[in-house]
Design a protein around this motif. Sequence first.
Motif, PDB file in Angstrom:
ATOM      1  N   ALA A  43      22.161  20.073 -23.610  1.00 49.31           N
ATOM      2  CA  ALA A  43      22.646  21.177 -22.765  1.00 49.31           C
ATOM      3  C   ALA A  43      21.542  22.223 -22.606  1.00 49.31           C
ATOM      4  CB  ALA A  43      23.881  21.796 -23.401  1.00 49.31           C
ATOM      5  N   ARG A  44      21.291  22.615 -21.380  1.00 49.28           N
ATOM      6  CA  ARG A  44      20.206  23.575 -21.109  1.00 49.28           C
ATOM      7  C   ARG A  44      20.743  24.984 -20.925  1.00 49.28           C
ATOM      8  NH1 ARG A  44      17.029  19.230 -20.052  1.00 49.28           N
ATOM      9  NH2 ARG A  44      15.907  18.824 -21.900  1.00 49.28           N
ATOM     10  N   SER A  45      22.086  25.090 -20.934  1.00 45.94           N
ATOM     11  CA  SER A  45      22.688  26.395 -20.675  1.00 45.94           C
ATOM     12  C   SER A  45      24.069  26.421 -21.326  1.00 45.94           C
ATOM     13  CB  SER A  45      22.791  26.550 -19.155  1.00 45.94           C
ATOM     14  OG  SER A  45      23.508  27.691 -18.837  1.00 45.94           O
ATOM     15  N   PHE A  46      24.408  27.536 -21.951  1.00 47.38           N
ATOM     16  CA  PHE A  46      25.683  27.611 -22.669  1.00 47.38           C
ATOM     17  C   PHE A  46      26.519  28.788 -22.178  1.00 47.38           C
ATOM     18  CE2 PHE A  46      22.907  25.237 -25.462  1.00 47.38           C
ATOM     19  CZ  PHE A  46      23.736  24.279 -26.023  1.00 47.38           C
ATOM     20  N   SER A  47      27.841  28.620 -22.247  1.00 46.36           N
ATOM     21  CA  SER A  47      28.729  29.736 -21.922  1.00 46.36           C
ATOM     22  C   SER A  47      28.804  30.667 -23.129  1.00 46.36           C
ATOM     23  CB  SER A  47      30.123  29.212 -21.588  1.00 46.36           C
ATOM     24  OG  SER A  47      30.772  28.821 -22.780  1.00 46.36           O
ATOM     25  N   LEU A  48      29.467  31.804 -22.940  1.00 49.82           N
ATOM     26  CA  LEU A  48      29.550  32.792 -24.023  1.00 49.82           C
ATOM     27  C   LEU A  48      30.610  32.434 -25.064  1.00 49.82           C
ATOM     28  CD1 LEU A  48      29.320  36.084 -21.907  1.00 49.82           C
ATOM     29  CD2 LEU A  48      27.575  35.156 -23.461  1.00 49.82           C
ATOM     30  N   ASP A  49      31.401  31.396 -24.788  1.00 53.33           N
ATOM     31  CA  ASP A  49      32.530  31.084 -25.683  1.00 53.33           C
ATOM     32  C   ASP A  49      32.070  30.787 -27.104  1.00 53.33           C
ATOM     33  OD1 ASP A  49      33.972  31.295 -23.400  1.00 53.33           O
ATOM     34  OD2 ASP A  49      34.163  29.128 -23.069  1.00 53.33           O
TER      35      ASP A  49
ATOM     36  N   VAL B 167      32.003  20.073 -28.517  1.00 56.86           N
ATOM     37  CA  VAL B 167      30.926  21.062 -28.647  1.00 56.86           C
ATOM     38  C   VAL B 167      29.602  20.427 -28.230  1.00 56.86           C
ATOM     39  CG1 VAL B 167      29.644  22.519 -30.278  1.00 56.86           C
ATOM     40  CG2 VAL B 167      32.135  22.291 -30.490  1.00 56.86           C
ATOM     41  N   ASP B 168      28.907  21.086 -27.303  1.00 55.39           N
ATOM     42  CA  ASP B 168      27.636  20.573 -26.800  1.00 55.39           C
ATOM     43  C   ASP B 168      26.475  21.069 -27.653  1.00 55.39           C
ATOM     44  OD1 ASP B 168      28.581  19.256 -24.275  1.00 55.39           O
ATOM     45  OD2 ASP B 168      29.330  21.286 -23.914  1.00 55.39           O
TER      46      ASP B 168
ATOM     47  N   LEU C 177      26.045  20.020 -16.126  1.00 53.25           N
ATOM     48  CA  LEU C 177      25.192  19.498 -17.178  1.00 53.25           C
ATOM     49  C   LEU C 177      23.987  18.804 -16.563  1.00 53.25           C
ATOM     50  CD1 LEU C 177      27.513  17.791 -19.798  1.00 53.25           C
ATOM     51  CD2 LEU C 177      25.800  19.533 -20.256  1.00 53.25           C
ATOM     52  N   LYS C 178      22.887  18.822 -17.294  1.00 54.76           N
ATOM     53  CA  LYS C 178      21.725  18.039 -16.873  1.00 54.76           C
ATOM     54  C   LYS C 178      22.166  16.577 -16.711  1.00 54.76           C
ATOM     55  CE  LYS C 178      18.671  16.783 -20.072  1.00 54.76           C
ATOM     56  NZ  LYS C 178      18.599  15.345 -19.871  1.00 54.76           N
ATOM     57  N   GLN C 179      21.633  15.938 -15.697  1.00 50.55           N
ATOM     58  CA  GLN C 179      22.060  14.546 -15.438  1.00 50.55           C
ATOM     59  C   GLN C 179      21.507  13.582 -16.476  1.00 50.55           C
ATOM     60  OE1 GLN C 179      21.088  13.681 -11.325  1.00 50.55           O
ATOM     61  NE2 GLN C 179      23.277  13.363 -11.020  1.00 50.55           N
ATOM     62  N   TYR C 180      22.243  12.521 -16.695  1.00 48.35           N
ATOM     63  CA  TYR C 180      21.790  11.433 -17.566  1.00 48.35           C
ATOM     64  C   TYR C 180      20.457  10.903 -17.051  1.00 48.35           C
ATOM     65  CZ  TYR C 180      21.827   6.685 -19.550  1.00 48.35           C
ATOM     66  OH  TYR C 180      21.504   5.524 -20.190  1.00 48.35           O
ATOM     67  N   GLY C 181      19.460  10.840 -17.909  1.00 46.52           N
ATOM     68  CA  GLY C 181      18.130  10.440 -17.461  1.00 46.52           C
ATOM     69  C   GLY C 181      17.846   8.961 -17.588  1.00 46.52           C
TER      70      GLY C 181
END
Length: 216
Positions: free
Chosen positions: A15-21, A154-155, A192-196
């Motif tokens: 994950a390259r970005s997370f929410s505040l939760d 959880v990511d 989410l970042k795509q599966y590579g």
Amino acid sequence: MKLSVKEAIEQRRAARSFSLDPIPEDILAKIFRLGVLAPSGFNLQPWRFIVVREEENKQKLRACAFDQRQITEAPVVLICCGDRRVNNPDYIENVIQLGQEAGAMNDKYANSMRSAIPQLFQHHPCFESREAWTNRHTMLAVAQIMIVAQSLGVDSCPMEGFVTAQVKEAFNIPPEVDVCCLLPLGYAKEPLKQYGGRFQNEKIFFNETFQEDIVL
Ligand SMILES: Cc1cc2nc3c(=O)[nH]c(=O)nc-3n(C[C@H](O)[C@H](O)[C@H](O)COP(=O)(O)O)c2cc1C
């Protein structure tokens, strides 16, 4: 568990970005407990984790990690370390005691540990450097933490993009403790970042020797 192991493995993305939760405490405790059921040589469990949650410390860590934003966005960041001092006699006794309490340690095995572990670290026939040894173990636990976390919704994002010396200084990490990776944990912000993609088995598995192709 929300997801099966298969689903968790298939759905995990860095994950390259997370929410505040925030992550509920009971979920976090479960992730940690199941994560460290990972295997280790002689059951020495050299992994150590600094749990970073305070904003100020996350900012400090981000500054050591090429300003990567996951560090400050994620509610929890683990500094995943491996402790080289597990060959200390007192520590070996702790591992033996743990095994005895679990009913999995007889005197013969305890004595063999008392002699084999110091020898392993003195002559290190199984590893080139102690850092390789701590990394070998800690990253297994990290992988397990990521899968358990994913199974609970959880990511995570494993990260090697940091300057070790800076992290060690900023977080008071002793010289004999190696920093293996950083692991932000939280809830990814979409998308989410795509599966590579991953290589086919035939490219990465070999038959009997490294030179022989395998048919699977
Ligand atoms: C040891 C390791 C170090 C990594 N370091 C970083 C990093 O510093 N920053 C980052 O954004 N992603 C990092 N990644 C994530 C990889 O880029 C990602 O796992 C890879 O592209 C495959 O994507 P996936 O995990 O979503 O399948 C790292 C992954 C591993 C295993």
